[in-house]
Design a protein around this motif. Sequence first.
Motif, PDB file in Angstrom:
ATOM      1  N   ASN A  28       0.825  -1.194   0.000  1.00  0.00           N
ATOM      2  CA  ASN A  28       0.000   0.000   0.000  1.00  0.00           C
ATOM      3  C   ASN A  28       0.866   1.252   0.000  1.00  0.00           C
ATOM      4  N   PHE A  29       1.949   1.250   0.771  1.00  0.00           N
ATOM      5  CA  PHE A  29       2.860   2.388   0.798  1.00  0.00           C
ATOM      6  C   PHE A  29       3.532   2.572  -0.560  1.00  0.00           C
ATOM      7  N   ARG A  30       3.931   1.471  -1.182  1.00  0.00           N
ATOM      8  CA  ARG A  30       4.601   1.566  -2.479  1.00  0.00           C
ATOM      9  C   ARG A  30       3.664   2.106  -3.550  1.00  0.00           C
ATOM     10  N   PHE A  31       2.412   1.664  -3.535  1.00  0.00           N
ATOM     11  CA  PHE A  31       1.436   2.153  -4.504  1.00  0.00           C
ATOM     12  C   PHE A  31       1.174   3.640  -4.293  1.00  0.00           C
ATOM     13  N   ARG A  32       1.075   4.060  -3.040  1.00  0.00           N
ATOM     14  CA  ARG A  32       0.837   5.468  -2.746  1.00  0.00           C
ATOM     15  C   ARG A  32       2.035   6.319  -3.160  1.00  0.00           C
ATOM     16  N   SER A  33       3.247   5.800  -2.946  1.00  0.00           N
ATOM     17  CA  SER A  33       4.427   6.575  -3.322  1.00  0.00           C
ATOM     18  C   SER A  33       4.565   6.677  -4.841  1.00  0.00           C
ATOM     19  N   LEU A  34       4.056   5.684  -5.576  1.00  0.00           N
ATOM     20  CA  LEU A  34       4.065   5.781  -7.039  1.00  0.00           C
ATOM     21  C   LEU A  34       3.150   6.900  -7.520  1.00  0.00           C
ATOM     22  N   LEU A  35       2.021   7.065  -6.864  1.00  0.00           N
ATOM     23  CA  LEU A  35       1.055   8.059  -7.317  1.00  0.00           C
ATOM     24  C   LEU A  35       1.353   9.466  -6.812  1.00  0.00           C
ATOM     25  N   THR A  36       2.091   9.593  -5.720  1.00  0.00           N
ATOM     26  CA  THR A  36       2.359  10.928  -5.191  1.00  0.00           C
ATOM     27  C   THR A  36       3.635  11.546  -5.744  1.00  0.00           C
ATOM     28  N   ASN A  37       4.539  10.748  -6.271  1.00  0.00           N
ATOM     29  CA  ASN A  37       5.796  11.260  -6.804  1.00  0.00           C
ATOM     30  C   ASN A  37       5.586  11.685  -8.257  1.00  0.00           C
ATOM     31  N   SER A  38       5.995  12.902  -8.599  1.00  0.00           N
ATOM     32  CA  SER A  38       5.779  13.385  -9.967  1.00  0.00           C
ATOM     33  C   SER A  38       6.686  12.683 -10.976  1.00  0.00           C
ATOM     34  N   HIS A  39       7.824  12.141 -10.509  1.00  0.00           N
ATOM     35  CA  HIS A  39       8.719  11.444 -11.422  1.00  0.00           C
ATOM     36  C   HIS A  39       8.172  10.084 -11.830  1.00  0.00           C
TER      37      HIS A  39
END
Length: 116
Positions: A28-39
Amino acid sequence: MAGNPKKTGLPYESFEVRPGKKQAKTGNFRFRSLLTNSHTLIPLLSGAVMILSGLTIVSITMLGLISSLWISVLISLLGCVSCMLGGFLIYQTVTSQGSFDGLINQAIRRVINSQN
């Protein structure tokens, strides 16, 4: 108790937070970090658009909306390539996210384990 006591686990071991142990919510953290990072968000969105446009082009040619056969074949080929490149872009973005930090952490763990 005839066995080795070091091999038996503690009953509360699953509740401990250890640096080398994976937690249950890392997905869940990895999925959220994929969507919040602009890169990572921009390549994910562009990959999704490439897949959708490729599938749309292929479906248009399969429905026969383009009458010329050779143009239909070329456009269908272009749609297939677009769909494959979009899938590869998403795959590359997801697998490369956080890989540098993971390599450093793994190297540090190997050094610490080899010293012990």
